[in-house]
Design an enzyme around this catalytic site. Structure first.
Site, mmCIF file in Angstrom:
data_model
loop_
_atom_site.group_PDB
_atom_site.id
_atom_site.type_symbol
_atom_site.label_atom_id
_atom_site.label_comp_id
_atom_site.label_asym_id
_atom_site.label_seq_id
_atom_site.Cartn_x
_atom_site.Cartn_y
_atom_site.Cartn_z
ATOM 1 N N PRO A 136 1.289 -1.020 0.258
ATOM 2 C CA PRO A 136 -0.046 -0.371 -0.392
ATOM 3 C C PRO A 136 0.737 1.500 -0.099
ATOM 4 O O PRO A 136 1.113 1.876 0.957
ATOM 5 C CB PRO A 136 -0.505 0.075 1.323
ATOM 6 N N ASP A 159 6.111 2.579 1.857
ATOM 7 C CA ASP A 159 5.035 1.392 2.041
ATOM 8 C C ASP A 159 5.409 2.059 3.122
ATOM 9 O O ASP A 159 5.425 2.289 4.258
ATOM 10 C CB ASP A 159 6.024 0.230 2.270
ATOM 11 N N HIS A 160 3.023 2.239 3.251
ATOM 12 C CA HIS A 160 2.361 2.639 4.071
ATOM 13 C C HIS A 160 2.305 1.878 6.005
ATOM 14 O O HIS A 160 2.191 2.470 6.728
ATOM 15 C CB HIS A 160 0.812 3.422 3.667
ATOM 16 N N ARG A 161 2.562 0.520 5.482
ATOM 17 C CA ARG A 161 3.209 -0.578 6.266
ATOM 18 C C ARG A 161 4.066 -0.097 7.556
ATOM 19 O O ARG A 161 3.847 0.075 8.386
ATOM 20 C CB ARG A 161 2.779 -2.056 5.923
ATOM 21 N N CYS A 215 5.396 2.953 7.900
ATOM 22 C CA CYS A 215 5.499 3.987 8.331
ATOM 23 C C CYS A 215 4.642 4.985 8.364
ATOM 24 O O CYS A 215 3.967 4.625 7.585
ATOM 25 C CB CYS A 215 6.877 5.056 8.216
#
Length: 445
Positions: A242, A415-417, A419
């Protein structure tokens, strides 16, 4: 008595599942030594000469030049302990069966979905020919005259076909393989069988053949080799990560002046990419969340201690991403030299698979293509990529006055996972501050 050893295509590097035969270095009947290169193959990452672990006489080769083989498929067989003739009598039928399949095959082997069937089909040909040469030849004509109408009672399971190329030929032309009786050993379907069916098409195949030209219009380019590997990696990145992108414009005038001052003294020249890479490593030391990867199986974020910096390099084969190992330990001069070395190898097609794997963060200088901004796809399984646009003169407010300055757009895809936006924004802001005022970087040196 010589022992026939089979050498299979080995695993040539991380993530590589197939290779294309570029050039055979030996022929059937040649004597090879242990660790002698026998074939040159092209993977999605590099050109590699494959050495054979056996010494003896080559009794068979599998695959033509231009053909793509999966890892684990047979490459050659070697009669260990033979001089030249001992392997000839027992292997002649096998060579004929192999030649029948390979002679009809065009250069490119199309179809990635056939990996598991190829080794099995090769093994089926050899046991039949290796048994007794005279009796084996007799049953083959007996099997050929069996009438086609037996197809409705075709058994379940995969149909034995000489190669994925033949299966692709039948599928593209609407030929039902279950309606054919193979003329090869044990009913193996050869290319000649499919071509014979095409010359005398049955009514059942007519509707399928009528629809193929509509879908087949236009040039078809096999999605294989480097292009196929890139497509698979980018698709996987989109499916799993994501991602989000933030960007900022920065005044690079001072950075360009600092580079000019460095290059004015004696010594190797420093590239802009090397300076940006050094800024990246300093920023990753402050924001280690972006030098990480996600372990989906363990449901963990893995922060990596070393920065193995990938950089995008455009070559005649396509876009490649060589990796600079331990970039955080290198000076701008060392980084510049390593970038030049890897770029030269990439353009010459001589990068080893290890030069293209193991990256933890990527620097993408798309400004060389004359564009300002981009939202690149993350190089899976990394967690972030810094994009750099072209550096061009633009109006800019400098010290309260309008001036023409050297301006660059920086973008960070992350990658929003691993941070949140605050970490990504802090990283990008630190990079922009170092670009605008290189003295900021001195605090971390």
């Amino acid at each position: 008595m010589p022992q026939v050893m089979e050498f299979k295509l080995p695993d040539l590097g991380e993530g590589l599942t197939e290779a294309e035969i570029v050039r055979w270095l030996v022929a059937v009947g040649d004597v090879v030594a242990i660790d002698q290169p026998v074939v040159e193959v092209e993977t999605a990452k590099a050109m590699v000469e494959v050495p054979c672990p056996y010494g003896g006489v080559v009794t068979a080769r599998f695959g033509e030049e231009g053909e793509e083989l999966p890892v684990g498929a047979p490459l050659i067989t070697v009669a260990v302990g033979a001089v030249s003739a001992p392997g000839g009598a027992g292997q002649a039928p096998a060579a004929e069966a192999e030649a029948e399949g390979s002679a009809n095959a065009p250069r490119p082997l199309i179809g990635y979905g056939s990996d598991h069937s190829r080794p099995a089909r090769r093994r089926r040909v050899r046991p039949v020919t290796a048994a007794v040469s005279a009796p084996v030849a007799a049953p083959v004509p007996v099997a050929a005259p069996v009438p086609v109408p037996a197809a409705p009672a075709a058994p379940a399971g995969p149909v034995p076909v000489i190669s994925p190329l033949v299966r692709k030929l039948a599928r593209d032309n609407g030929v039902d393989l279950r309606a054919l009786r193979g003329s090869g050993p044990e009913g193996l379907i050869l290319r000649a069988d499919v071509e014979a069916a095409l010359r005398t098409p049955e009514p059942v195949a007519a509707p399928a053949a009528a629809t193929v030209p509509v879908a087949a219009q236009g040039e078809r380019i096999p999605l294989k080799g480097l292009r196929g590997a890139v497509a698979e990696k980018l698709s996987r990145s989109r499916r799993e990560i994501p991602e989000a992108t933030c960007w900022v414009d920065a005044d690079a005038t001072e950075l360009m002046a600092a580079r000019a001052a460095m290059n004015a003294v004696d010594g190797p020249k420093i590239s802009v990419l090397a300076l940006l890479a050094r800024i990246c490593t300093a920023a990753l030391a402050r924001y280690p969340e972006l030098n990480s990867t996600v372990d989906l199986a363990a449901k963990e974020i893995v922060r990596l201690p070393a920065v193995h910096l990938g950089f995008a390099a455009q070559t005649e084969r396509g876009l490649m991403v060589p990796v600079v190992r331990d970039a955080q330990t290198r000076s701008p001069e060392s980084l510049s030299a390593e970038f030049a070395r890897l770029t030269e190898l990439a353009r010459a097609g001589k990068l080893a698979p290890s030069d293209l794997t193991g990256g933890t963060f990527t620097l993408n200088n798309y400004g060389v293509f004359g564009v300002d901004g981009s939202t690149p796809i993350i190089n899976h399984p990394e967690a972030a990529m810094l994009g750099v646009g072209r550096i061009i003169p633009k109006p800019w407010v400098h010290q309260g006055e309008l001036a023409v300055r050297q301006v660059v757009q920086l973008s960070l895809t992350f990658d929003h996972r691993v941070c949140d936006g605050g970490t990504a924004g802090g990283f990008l802001r630190y990079v922009a501050d170092c670009v605008e005022n290189p003295a900021v970087l001195l605090r971390s040196l």
